[in-house]
Design an enzyme around this catalytic site. Structure first.
Site, PDB file in Angstrom:
ATOM      1  N   PRO A   1      -4.375  -0.855  -0.798  1.00 11.92           N
ATOM      2  CA  PRO A   1      -3.278  -0.045  -0.481  1.00 11.92           C
ATOM      3  C   PRO A   1      -3.646   1.512  -1.029  1.00 11.92           C
ATOM      4  O   PRO A   1      -4.316   1.535  -1.978  1.00 11.92           O
ATOM      5  CB  PRO A   1      -2.142  -0.593  -1.630  1.00 11.92           C
ATOM      6  CG  PRO A   1      -2.802  -1.906  -2.008  1.00 11.92           C
ATOM      7  CD  PRO A   1      -4.083  -1.910  -1.524  1.00 11.92           C
ATOM      8  N   CYS A   2      -3.390   2.225  -0.342  1.00 12.55           N
ATOM      9  CA  CYS A   2      -3.500   3.582  -0.390  1.00 12.55           C
ATOM     10  C   CYS A   2      -2.512   4.583  -0.963  1.00 12.55           C
ATOM     11  O   CYS A   2      -2.732   5.842  -1.298  1.00 12.55           O
ATOM     12  CB  CYS A   2      -4.369   4.316   0.808  1.00 12.55           C
ATOM     13  SG  CYS A   2      -3.168   4.062   2.113  1.00 12.55           S
ATOM     14  N   GLN A   3      -1.261   3.897  -0.712  1.00 13.62           N
ATOM     15  CA  GLN A   3      -0.121   5.068  -1.066  1.00 13.62           C
ATOM     16  C   GLN A   3      -0.284   5.807  -2.431  1.00 13.62           C
ATOM     17  O   GLN A   3      -0.018   7.062  -2.508  1.00 13.62           O
ATOM     18  CB  GLN A   3       1.239   4.283  -0.885  1.00 13.62           C
ATOM     19  CG  GLN A   3       1.478   3.748   0.347  1.00 13.62           C
ATOM     20  CD  GLN A   3       0.932   2.453   0.718  1.00 13.62           C
ATOM     21  OE1 GLN A   3       0.048   1.881  -0.180  1.00 13.62           O
ATOM     22  NE2 GLN A   3       1.324   1.825   1.803  1.00 13.62           N
TER      23      GLN A   3
ATOM     24  N   SER B   1      -3.396   8.445  -1.966  1.00 13.60           N
ATOM     25  CA  SER B   1      -3.649   9.161  -0.847  1.00 13.60           C
ATOM     26  C   SER B   1      -2.919  10.748  -0.789  1.00 13.60           C
ATOM     27  O   SER B   1      -1.897  10.798  -1.488  1.00 13.60           O
ATOM     28  CB  SER B   1      -2.884   8.354   0.598  1.00 13.60           C
ATOM     29  OG  SER B   1      -1.591   8.662   0.598  1.00 13.60           O
TER      30      SER B   1
ATOM     31  N   ASN C   1      -9.160   3.359   4.865  1.00 14.49           N
ATOM     32  CA  ASN C   1      -7.908   4.341   4.181  1.00 14.49           C
ATOM     33  C   ASN C   1      -7.135   4.922   5.528  1.00 14.49           C
ATOM     34  O   ASN C   1      -7.763   5.265   6.442  1.00 14.49           O
ATOM     35  CB  ASN C   1      -8.278   5.497   3.301  1.00 14.49           C
ATOM     36  CG  ASN C   1      -6.971   6.105   2.383  1.00 14.49           C
ATOM     37  OD1 ASN C   1      -6.000   5.650   2.643  1.00 14.49           O
ATOM     38  ND2 ASN C   1      -7.232   6.902   1.856  1.00 14.49           N
TER      39      ASN C   1
END
Length: 126
Positions: free
Chosen positions: A80-82, A85, A124
């Site tokens: 998960p990149c939230q 990012s 990503n």
């Protein structure tokens, strides 16, 4: 000649994994935490070894045992990149909303070292 062996972490619905399969890799294991996504993987690729687990709970030995692989040519991961990012940074005015989730980025690194994976791919998305 045998195909190179890959293990996938944070497999989701399998987009990255399908790309690896098309590139000639043998997916020996796909690890996913979300049960609905595991069901999707199993429905679309019944021959794949889908492991429903939190990557933080897995060891290299667990992965090798579950996958039947003796060595790993590629460890692929789409964590998960939230939390980290650039898009989330702009949306939240620079605040990391879920610091614990952001720590998941280190799990592929830990497992790659422990597996002695020949290569690592961490993707990503925007």
């Amino acid at each position: 000649m045998s195909r190179p062996v890959a293990i996938s972490l944070f497999s989701g619905a399998g987009g990255l994994d399908i790309g690896l399969e098309m590139a000639g890799f043998e997916l020996s294991a796909c690890v996913e935490f979300d049960l609905v996504r595991c069901s999707t993987l199993r429905a679309n690729r019944p021959g794949w070894n889908v492991i429903h687990s939190d990557v933080r709970d897995l060891s290299a030995e667990d992965l090798l045992s579950a996958s039947g692989a003796s060595e790993v040519d590629l460890l692929a991961a789409g964590p998960p990149c939230q939390p980290f990012s650039k898009s989330a940074y702009w949306v939240t005015a620079g605040k990391v909303l879920d610091a614990e989730r952001a720590q998941l980025i280190f799990q592929p690194v830990r497992l790659a070292e422990d597996l002695d994976a020949k290569s690592v791919l961490i993707e990503n998305v925007p």
